[in-house]
Design a protein around this motif. Structure first.
Motif, mmCIF file in Angstrom:
data_model
loop_
_atom_site.group_PDB
_atom_site.id
_atom_site.type_symbol
_atom_site.label_atom_id
_atom_site.label_comp_id
_atom_site.label_asym_id
_atom_site.label_seq_id
_atom_site.Cartn_x
_atom_site.Cartn_y
_atom_site.Cartn_z
ATOM 1 N N GLY A 181 0.852 -1.189 0.000
ATOM 2 C CA GLY A 181 0.000 0.000 0.000
ATOM 3 C C GLY A 181 0.885 1.235 0.000
ATOM 4 N N THR A 182 1.296 1.670 1.193
ATOM 5 C CA THR A 182 2.228 2.799 1.266
ATOM 6 C C THR A 182 3.627 2.397 0.826
ATOM 7 N N GLY A 183 3.949 1.112 0.945
ATOM 8 C CA GLY A 183 5.254 0.617 0.515
ATOM 9 C C GLY A 183 6.296 0.533 1.609
ATOM 10 N N GLY A 184 5.985 1.033 2.805
ATOM 11 C CA GLY A 184 6.975 1.035 3.869
ATOM 12 C C GLY A 184 7.399 -0.348 4.317
ATOM 13 N N THR A 185 6.420 -1.257 4.440
ATOM 14 C CA THR A 185 6.742 -2.606 4.930
ATOM 15 C C THR A 185 7.624 -3.358 3.954
ATOM 16 N N ILE A 186 7.203 -3.422 2.681
ATOM 17 C CA ILE A 186 7.971 -4.209 1.708
ATOM 18 C C ILE A 186 9.343 -3.602 1.473
ATOM 19 N N ILE A 220 5.711 2.218 -16.772
ATOM 20 C CA ILE A 220 4.596 3.045 -17.255
ATOM 21 C C ILE A 220 3.555 3.201 -16.148
ATOM 22 N N PHE A 221 3.215 4.449 -15.836
ATOM 23 C CA PHE A 221 2.114 4.728 -14.915
ATOM 24 C C PHE A 221 0.847 4.829 -15.763
ATOM 25 N N ASP A 222 0.069 3.753 -15.774
ATOM 26 C CA ASP A 222 -1.083 3.646 -16.672
ATOM 27 C C ASP A 222 -2.361 4.051 -15.940
ATOM 28 N N GLU A 223 -2.862 5.253 -16.240
ATOM 29 C CA GLU A 223 -4.081 5.728 -15.579
ATOM 30 C C GLU A 223 -5.293 4.877 -15.932
ATOM 31 N N ASN A 224 -5.234 4.157 -17.057
ATOM 32 C CA ASN A 224 -6.359 3.293 -17.442
ATOM 33 C C ASN A 224 -6.503 2.093 -16.505
ATOM 34 N N GLU A 225 -5.436 1.804 -15.759
ATOM 35 C CA GLU A 225 -5.509 0.693 -14.801
ATOM 36 C C GLU A 225 -6.219 1.080 -13.510
ATOM 37 N N ILE A 226 -6.422 2.369 -13.303
ATOM 38 C CA ILE A 226 -6.964 2.852 -12.036
ATOM 39 C C ILE A 226 -8.490 2.811 -12.060
ATOM 40 N N TYR A 227 -9.063 2.068 -11.156
ATOM 41 C CA TYR A 227 -10.511 2.064 -10.956
ATOM 42 C C TYR A 227 -10.797 1.607 -9.531
ATOM 43 N N SER A 228 -12.026 1.822 -9.098
ATOM 44 C CA SER A 228 -12.385 1.517 -7.713
ATOM 45 C C SER A 228 -12.335 0.018 -7.456
ATOM 46 N N ILE A 234 -4.303 -2.431 0.514
ATOM 47 C CA ILE A 234 -3.239 -2.622 -0.470
ATOM 48 C C ILE A 234 -3.642 -1.963 -1.784
ATOM 49 N N GLY A 235 -2.629 -1.764 -2.645
ATOM 50 C CA GLY A 235 -2.875 -1.125 -3.927
ATOM 51 C C GLY A 235 -2.953 0.391 -3.778
ATOM 52 N N GLU A 236 -2.631 1.095 -4.865
ATOM 53 C CA GLU A 236 -2.719 2.559 -4.861
ATOM 54 C C GLU A 236 -2.964 3.078 -6.275
ATOM 55 N N ASP A 237 -3.482 4.319 -6.332
ATOM 56 C CA ASP A 237 -3.614 5.024 -7.604
ATOM 57 C C ASP A 237 -2.557 6.122 -7.710
ATOM 58 N N ILE A 238 -1.557 6.051 -6.837
ATOM 59 C CA ILE A 238 -0.401 6.942 -6.862
ATOM 60 C C ILE A 238 0.851 6.089 -6.683
ATOM 61 N N LEU A 239 2.026 6.734 -6.788
ATOM 62 C CA LEU A 239 3.287 6.033 -6.544
ATOM 63 C C LEU A 239 3.930 6.632 -5.295
ATOM 64 N N PRO A 240 3.663 6.053 -4.118
ATOM 65 C CA PRO A 240 4.246 6.584 -2.886
ATOM 66 C C PRO A 240 5.777 6.518 -2.934
ATOM 67 N N LYS A 241 6.425 7.502 -2.342
ATOM 68 C CA LYS A 241 7.896 7.515 -2.320
ATOM 69 C C LYS A 241 8.456 6.354 -1.504
ATOM 70 N N ASN A 242 7.635 5.787 -0.614
ATOM 71 C CA ASN A 242 8.109 4.668 0.200
ATOM 72 C C ASN A 242 8.189 3.356 -0.569
ATOM 73 N N VAL A 243 7.609 3.294 -1.756
ATOM 74 C CA VAL A 243 7.709 2.064 -2.550
ATOM 75 C C VAL A 243 9.026 2.089 -3.322
ATOM 76 N N ASP A 244 9.990 1.303 -2.865
ATOM 77 C CA ASP A 244 11.292 1.200 -3.539
ATOM 78 C C ASP A 244 11.225 0.020 -4.509
ATOM 79 N N PHE A 245 10.924 0.323 -5.764
ATOM 80 C CA PHE A 245 10.724 -0.739 -6.755
ATOM 81 C C PHE A 245 12.008 -1.516 -7.035
#
Length: 453
Positions: A181-186, A220-228, A234-245
C-alpha cells in the motif's frame, strides 16, 4: 518484575506462525509474520510510532499539537495509541470504502474521523489525500504525517520487522511476500533482508485497480488501470515515495473476490481471524507457488485483525451481494434466497404514471408488476415509459392501465435457471417467482448475470 512502561512498549516482536491447511500444496515452509499481536492489532503500529518520534526529534511535531493523516484505518490506530500516551490530538481522514468498524474503533480511541469519497482522483479537492493536506495547512500547531512519502515509514520496518524475521528464521528465509500500500513494509523489510542475503526474493501483492504491478514491469504509470476496488489496505492510484521498486522482485495481482474468500478461509481453515489484506496475501502466496522449492522458507506478512471487517468479509450477506460467495445456483430459489424477506414493489392499475416513476426512482428499479383487486394483471418498465413519453410529454397524469403491457410470466421456486433464462431471452424483461407461501419475487437479467463468476 517485567512490564512495559506504557502500551507503546509492547509494539513489535510479533510471532511467526506456520501455515498448514491453505498451503498444503505449496512445496515450501510457509510462515506468517502475525502482526495483529501489536497493541493496535496491525503492522502499522510500528511505523506510526517511528514517524511520531522522528517528527518530535526534528521539531515538526510540537507539544500539544494536532496530528493529521489520511489513513485506511490501521495507521490511524497506531497514531491514536501514540497520541494518547504522548498528549496529542489526532484527526484521521478516511475514504468511504473503509469498513465502519475501522471508523468506530478510531473514534473509540479519541480520534476525530473525517470521511471522503473513494472514487475521485488523488488531486481532487474531495480526496482524502487533498483533504488531509488542506487540514494540515489550516490547523494551527499541526503536523501532516503523510505515511506514503514519509521515510520514517520504511525506516521502522528496516529497524524492526526485517531484523525480527531474519532472527526468527535463523537467517533461512528465502522469500518475503506482503501486500503493498504505502510501501513502507515491503521496502524496509526487503532492504534489510537483501542486505543480509541478496538472494532473498521479495514479492509484492497488488490488487486490480492499482498501478503497482504494471509500473514495476514496464515503468509506465497507466491511468487506465486505475478504478475503484473493494480490497482494503493494499494497492494505490499513486506512486508513494516509500515504494522502492528496486528492492521488489515482482508483483502478483489478486482479485477482490479471491481476497475476500481467502480472508474467510484463513479464519475457518487456519483459525486465523485476520483482515482483508491477509486474504490477498495468502492468495498471492498460492499464485506464486511455482517459484518455491522444497527447502525454501517463505514468510508472508499479515497486516491486521478480522474484527475490523465483521460487517464486510465476514458477513455472508455482504459477500453474497458482491457475488463473492461460491454458492451453487441451480434453481430460481437459489437466485433469490438473499432477499426472500423483501416485499415485491408494485403499482396499481389506477395509479398514475408519475407514481410509477417515483417508485422506480425511490427503489432504484426498472420494472414494476401492475396489480388490481384480483392480483397481478400487467407490467410496466422503463422502455414502456420511455416510448410513451415520446408520444406524450404530459404522460405523468396518465393511469398506469392505459400504458401497461401484459404481465410477466410466473414460475415457481424450483424452476431451473435454464428455463428462467429462456423466458427472459424470449423478450420478457422480468419474470415473477411465486413461492410456497404465495408471495411473489421479481427476477431480471441482472439477477442472472450477477451470479456469473
Amino acid at each position: 518484575m517485567k512490564y512495559a512502561e506504557n502500551i507503546l512498549g509492547t509494539i513489535g516482536n510479533t510471532p511467526l506462525v506456520k501455515m498448514n491447511a491453505l498451503v498444503k500444496d505449496v512445496d515450501a515452509l510457509v510462515l506468517a509474520k502475525y502482526e495483529t499481536f501489536n497493541p493496535g492489532n496491525s503492522v502499522k503500529d510500528r511505523m506510526a510510532l517511528q514517524m511520531i518520534e522522528d517528527a518530535e526529534a526534528d521539531g515538526r511535531l510540537q507539544p500539544g499539537g494536532t496530528i493529521i493523516e489520511g489513513t485506511s484505518g490501521n495507521t490511524g490506530m497506531g497514531l491514536a495509541l501514540a497520541a494518547i500516551v504522548k498528549g496529542y490530538k489526532l484527526v484521521c481522514v478516511m475514504a468511504d470504502k473503509q469498513s465502519k468498524e475501522k471508523m468506530d474503533i478510531l473514534r473509540a480511541v479519541g480520534a476525530k474521523v473525517m470521511v471522503c469519497p473513494t472514487n475521485v482522483e488523488p488531486d481532487d479537492p474531495r480526496s482524502y489525500y487533498s483533504v488531509s493536506k488542506r487540514l494540515a495547512e489550516e490547523t494551527p500547531n499541526s503536523w501532516y504525517v503523510n505515511q506514503y512519502d514519509n521515510p520514517s515509514n520504511t525506516k521502522a520496518h528496516y529497524q524492526s520487522t526485517g531484523p525480527e524475521i531474519w532472527e526468527q528464521t535463523d537467517g533461512k528465509v528465502t522469500h518475503f511476500i506482503v501486500g503493498v500500500g504505502t510501501g513502507g513494509t515491503i521496502s524496509g523489510v526487503g532492504k534489510y533482508l537483501k542486505e543480509q542475503n541478496p538472494n532473498i526474493k521479495v514479492w509484492g501483492v497488488d490488487t486490480y485497480g492499482s498501478v503497482f504491478k504494471k509500473y514495476h514491469e514496464t515503468g509506465i504509470f497507466d491511468e487506465n488501470e486505475i478504478y475503484s476496488y473493494v480490497t482494503e489496505g493494499i494497492g494505490e492510484d499513486i506512486l508513494p515515495k516509500n515504494v522502492d521498486f528496486s528492492i521488489i522482485d515482482g508483483f502478483t495481482k489478486v482479485t477482490d473476490k479471491d481476497a475476500a474468500v481467502y480472508t474467510q478461509r484463513l479464519a475457518k481453515e487456519e483459525g486465523m481471524f485476520l483482515g482483508n489484506s491477509a486474504g490477498a496475501a495468502i492468495k498471492g502466496v498460492l499464485q506464486l507457488k511455482e517459484h518455491f522449492k522444497k527447502d525454501d522458507v517463505v514468510v508472508v506478512l499479515f497486516h491486521d485483525h478480522g474484527s475490523r471487517y465483521v460487517g464486510k468479509m465476514f458477513n455472508d450477506d455482504w459477500m453474497r451481494d458482491r457475488g463473492f460467495l461460491d454458492e451453487e445456483v441451480s434453481t430460481v430459489a437459489d437466485l433469490i434466497k438473499g432477499r426472500v424477506d423483501k416485499p415485491l414493489i408494485t403499482v396499481k392499475t389506477e395509479e398514475l404514471v408519475s407514481h410509477a416513476i417515483e417508485r422506480m426512482r425511490k427503489h432504484q428499479i426498472s420494472q414494476l408488476p401492475v396489480v388490481d383487486s384480483e392480483g397481478i394483471v400487467g407490467a410496466v418498465d422503463e422502455s414502456i415509459l420511455f416510448s410513451a413519453f415520446l408520444d406524450d410529454k404530459h404522460l405523468g397524469n396518465t393511469p398506469i392501465k392505459d400504458i401497461m403491457k401484459e404481465a410477466y410470466p410466473i414460475i415457481d421456486e424450483q424452476t431451473s435457471l435454464e428455463k428462467l433464462s429462456s423466458l427472459i431471452k424470449d423478450g420478457n424483461t422480468a419474470v415473477l417467482i411465486k413461492n410456497n407461501a404465495g408471495a411473489y419475487h421479481i427476477v431480471t437479467k441482472y439477477d442472472v448475470i450477477s451470479n456469473i463468476n
